[in-house]
Design a protein around this motif. Sequence first.
Motif, PDB file in Angstrom:
ATOM      1  N   UNK A   1      -3.816  -0.349  12.855  1.00 12.52           N
ATOM      2  CA  UNK A   1      -3.826  -1.524  13.729  1.00 12.52           C
ATOM      3  C   UNK A   1      -5.150  -2.250  13.530  1.00 12.52           C
ATOM      4  N   UNK A   2      -5.194  -3.496  13.986  1.00 10.39           N
ATOM      5  CA  UNK A   2      -6.410  -4.287  13.781  1.00 10.39           C
ATOM      6  C   UNK A   2      -7.438  -4.035  14.884  1.00 10.39           C
ATOM      7  N   UNK A   3      -6.955  -3.667  16.068  1.00  9.21           N
ATOM      8  CA  UNK A   3      -7.882  -3.421  17.180  1.00  9.21           C
ATOM      9  C   UNK A   3      -7.125  -2.647  18.257  1.00  9.21           C
ATOM     10  N   UNK A   4      -7.820  -2.351  19.332  1.00  8.51           N
ATOM     11  CA  UNK A   4      -7.172  -1.624  20.440  1.00  8.51           C
ATOM     12  C   UNK A   4      -6.116  -2.478  21.143  1.00  8.51           C
ATOM     13  N   UNK A   5      -6.143  -3.793  20.877  1.00  9.72           N
ATOM     14  CA  UNK A   5      -5.209  -4.697  21.572  1.00  9.72           C
ATOM     15  C   UNK A   5      -3.875  -4.839  20.829  1.00  9.72           C
ATOM     16  N   UNK A   6      -3.556  -3.884  19.983  1.00  4.68           N
ATOM     17  CA  UNK A   6      -2.371  -4.025  19.124  1.00  4.68           C
ATOM     18  C   UNK A   6      -1.068  -4.086  19.921  1.00  4.68           C
ATOM     19  N   UNK A   7      -0.096  -4.792  19.367  1.00  8.11           N
ATOM     20  CA  UNK A   7       1.230  -4.873  19.988  1.00  8.11           C
ATOM     21  C   UNK A   7       1.957  -3.555  19.806  1.00  8.11           C
ATOM     22  N   UNK A   8       2.564  -3.044  20.879  1.00  7.11           N
ATOM     23  CA  UNK A   8       3.289  -1.781  20.757  1.00  7.11           C
ATOM     24  C   UNK A   8       4.430  -1.739  21.762  1.00  7.11           C
ATOM     25  N   UNK A   9       5.628  -1.593  21.257  1.00  6.32           N
ATOM     26  CA  UNK A   9       6.811  -1.415  22.106  1.00  6.32           C
ATOM     27  C   UNK A   9       7.332  -0.023  21.815  1.00  6.32           C
ATOM     28  N   UNK A  10       7.218   0.828  22.803  1.00  5.93           N
ATOM     29  CA  UNK A  10       7.588   2.233  22.605  1.00  5.93           C
ATOM     30  C   UNK A  10       9.044   2.364  22.127  1.00  5.93           C
ATOM     31  N   UNK A  11       9.254   3.163  21.127  1.00  7.99           N
ATOM     32  CA  UNK A  11      10.597   3.368  20.578  1.00  7.99           C
ATOM     33  C   UNK A  11      11.034   4.814  20.816  1.00  7.99           C
ATOM     34  N   UNK A  12      12.332   4.985  20.793  1.00  8.47           N
ATOM     35  CA  UNK A  12      12.878   6.324  21.030  1.00  8.47           C
ATOM     36  C   UNK A  12      13.792   6.724  19.882  1.00  8.47           C
ATOM     37  N   UNK A  13      13.758   7.994  19.560  1.00  5.67           N
ATOM     38  CA  UNK A  13      14.633   8.514  18.508  1.00  5.67           C
ATOM     39  C   UNK A  13      15.708   9.395  19.136  1.00  5.67           C
ATOM     40  N   UNK A  14      16.672   9.812  18.337  1.00  6.30           N
ATOM     41  CA  UNK A  14      17.768  10.621  18.882  1.00  6.30           C
ATOM     42  C   UNK A  14      17.301  12.043  19.213  1.00  6.30           C
ATOM     43  N   UNK A  15      18.022  12.683  20.163  1.00  4.88           N
ATOM     44  CA  UNK A  15      17.719  14.083  20.465  1.00  4.88           C
ATOM     45  C   UNK A  15      18.218  14.976  19.335  1.00  4.88           C
TER      46      UNK A  15
ATOM     47  N   UNK B   1      17.817  -1.047   6.315  1.00  3.59           N
ATOM     48  CA  UNK B   1      17.531  -2.009   7.384  1.00  3.59           C
ATOM     49  C   UNK B   1      17.064  -1.285   8.644  1.00  3.59           C
ATOM     50  N   UNK B   2      17.655  -0.093   8.904  1.00  2.00           N
ATOM     51  CA  UNK B   2      17.304   0.638  10.138  1.00  2.00           C
ATOM     52  C   UNK B   2      15.813   0.988  10.173  1.00  2.00           C
ATOM     53  N   UNK B   3      15.269   1.280   9.004  1.00  2.00           N
ATOM     54  CA  UNK B   3      13.842   1.615   8.936  1.00  2.00           C
ATOM     55  C   UNK B   3      13.006   0.393   9.331  1.00  2.00           C
ATOM     56  N   UNK B   4      13.419  -0.760   8.801  1.00  2.00           N
ATOM     57  CA  UNK B   4      12.675  -1.980   9.089  1.00  2.00           C
ATOM     58  C   UNK B   4      12.855  -2.405  10.547  1.00  2.00           C
ATOM     59  N   UNK B   5      14.085  -2.232  11.067  1.00  2.00           N
ATOM     60  CA  UNK B   5      14.298  -2.584  12.485  1.00  2.00           C
ATOM     61  C   UNK B   5      13.346  -1.790  13.365  1.00  2.00           C
ATOM     62  N   UNK B   6      13.207  -0.514  13.075  1.00  2.00           N
ATOM     63  CA  UNK B   6      12.367   0.355  13.913  1.00  2.00           C
ATOM     64  C   UNK B   6      10.915  -0.128  13.888  1.00  2.00           C
ATOM     65  N   UNK B   7      10.399  -0.385  12.704  1.00  2.00           N
ATOM     66  CA  UNK B   7       8.989  -0.792  12.592  1.00  2.00           C
ATOM     67  C   UNK B   7       8.767  -2.155  13.247  1.00  2.00           C
ATOM     68  N   UNK B   8       9.696  -3.075  12.972  1.00  2.00           N
ATOM     69  CA  UNK B   8       9.538  -4.438  13.508  1.00  2.00           C
ATOM     70  C   UNK B   8       9.622  -4.436  15.040  1.00  2.00           C
ATOM     71  N   UNK B   9      10.582  -3.667  15.581  1.00  2.00           N
ATOM     72  CA  UNK B   9      10.703  -3.619  17.047  1.00  2.00           C
ATOM     73  C   UNK B   9       9.460  -3.004  17.671  1.00  2.00           C
ATOM     74  N   UNK B  10       8.939  -1.948  17.038  1.00  2.00           N
ATOM     75  CA  UNK B  10       7.801  -1.227  17.619  1.00  2.00           C
ATOM     76  C   UNK B  10       6.539  -2.078  17.617  1.00  2.00           C
ATOM     77  N   UNK B  11       6.326  -2.842  16.551  1.00  2.00           N
ATOM     78  CA  UNK B  11       5.014  -3.475  16.384  1.00  2.00           C
ATOM     79  C   UNK B  11       5.047  -4.991  16.353  1.00  2.00           C
TER      80      UNK B  11
END
Length: 463
Positions: A172-186, A293-303
Motif C-alpha cells: 500500500x502507499x500509506x496507512x490511509x489505503x482503501x480496504x474493503x474486507x473480503x470473505x472466502x468460503x468455509x 476473472x474471479x481473481x481480479x474481482x477479489x482484488x479490485x473489490x478489496x482495494x
Amino acid sequence: MTKNAHKNMLYTGDCLYVMNGINSDSIDLIYLDPPFNSKRMYEAPVGSKAAGISFNDMWTWKDVDTEYLDQLIEEYPFMVQFIQTVGIIHGDGMKAYLTYMAQRIVVMKRILKPTGSFYLHCDPTASHYLKIICDRMFGKNNFKSEIIWKRSNPKNDSKGLGNNNDRILWYVMSKKYTWNKQYGPYEDAYIKKSYRYKDTDGRLFRPGPLDAKSLAGGGYEYEWNGRYHLWRLPKHKMQQLHDAKGIYYSSKGLANRKLYLDEAKGVPLQAIWNDIAYVKGNEDLGYPTQKPLALMHRIIKASSNEGDVVLDPFCGGATTCVAAQQLNRTSLGIDISEKSPRFLIERLQEDGGLLNNFGHTSQYPKRTDIKTEKKSKNVKETLFKEQKGKCKGCNEDFGIKNFEIDHIIPRDKNGPDCIENYQLLCGHCNRVKGNRPMAFLTMRINRINDDMNFKVSFDSGFE
Ligand SMILES: C[S@@+](CC[C@H](N)C(=O)[O-])C[C@H]1O[C@@H](n2cnc3c(N)ncnc32)[C@H](O)[C@@H]1O
Ligand SMILES: [Zn+2]
C-alpha cells in the motif's frame, strides 16, 4: 461515484513510456501480471481465440531501457547494487529482468494515490527478489501480504514437489489505503462440523446463542419457553423471530438463533487463496497465462471503490480491464503486444457492451500535472545557474553559448518537455551521449580518465 480524470482506455506500447505520461497521484489500484522470467516464449494455442498472440519471457540486457537507468541509479543506488549482486548469483538474465521491473515499479509508485494499492503477480522464480525491490520502493512497512494463489490442481512431478502456486505481493502507499474486507468460503470440514442442522426447506444452519450470559453489557430478563434467562433480544423481538421460524429449540428447550450457511459472510480472507480455479471452459480464451476473472474481482473489490481508477500495465488478455469495468471502476490497460487490442476488443464486445465505453490508442498520453516548457533561452539560463556553469557530463566550465539543452529521458521514450527533464551538456558530451543515459556518458568519460572510478558498474550491460 467520485470523479476522476481518466476514462476507460487501452494503450498499446511499453508500459514504461505510457506510464511516464500519466499524472502523479492519479491511480487507485495497480495490478500487474508481468512476465515472470520463466525463460520461455509464450504462445496462444492454434485455434484458440487468442491464436497468433505471443510474448517473450527470456531476458537480456538489450531489454533494459538504458535511458531510464539514471533515475534508478540516482534514487536507489543500494537497490541497484542489490540487483547487481543477484546478477552475480543468477546471471545477466535475472539482472536484466529485475532492472526492467524496477524501472517500471518506480513509475507505478509515482502515479499511485496515497490511498492506493499495488499488487504484483509473480511466482517463486523471482518473487523473493521482487519483494526486496518493492520493500525498498514502497517502504517495508507498507508491505501487506504475500498472497499464495493455488494456480492449478496437483501436478505430478516425479522428481520433486509440484509447484502449483503463484505469489501476489500486495503493498500500500500509506496507512490511509482503501480496504474493503473480503470473505472466502468455509472449509468443508468446518461446514460439516458447524452447520449440522437442516431446516424444513433443506437450508443448513448452526445454532447461535440468544441468551446473554456471555455478554458483558447485560440483556433482557424474562421467561421464554419455560426458561428464565437474560436474553439478547427484548421479548417482542423474540416473538417476531419465533414467528418467522428463526429459532431453533434445543432438546432442553433452550432458544437459539438459526444462523444459515447461505447467509453467512464466510471466513475473513486469508493470504492463502485456494478457492479460485485457473481459467477454464468458456472463460478460457487461450491468451497465454490468462488469469481468472474471479481473481481480479477479489482484488479490485478489496482495494478499490466504485468510480476508482484501476491500472493493469501488463494487461495481456485484458482480464483486469473487463473485471474493473464490470465492477464500475475506470480501467486503464497497457500491453506492448500489437495483437492484443483485436483480441481485447472482441472480448469487450462479448461482454455486455463494455466496448462502447472504451478507447484504444498507440499514442503515449501526456502529463498535465507538470509545467511543460519548450527549450528556450530562459530555460537555458535557469539550468546554467543550477549547474553553476558546469557541464553535467565532463563537469568542465563553459560559457553559456557552448551548452546544449538535453532531454534526460528522450522524447521518443515519452520524456516530458519540462525543466526537470532537461540538463545542459557541452556539445562534445551531448554528441557522445546521444539518446543514451547519463551512466553511459559517465562511463565513457571515466574510461578516458582511468584514474576515476565508475561507481555504479552497470557497465557490463552497455557492452
Ligand atoms: C502474463 S501476461 C498477462 C496476462 C493477463 N494477466 C491476462 O489475464 O490475460 C503478460 C503480458 O505482458 C505484456 N508485456 C510484456 N512486456 C511489456 C511491457 N514492457 N509493457 C506492456 N506490456 C508488456 C505481454 O505482451 C503479455 O501480454
Ligand atoms: Zn561536457
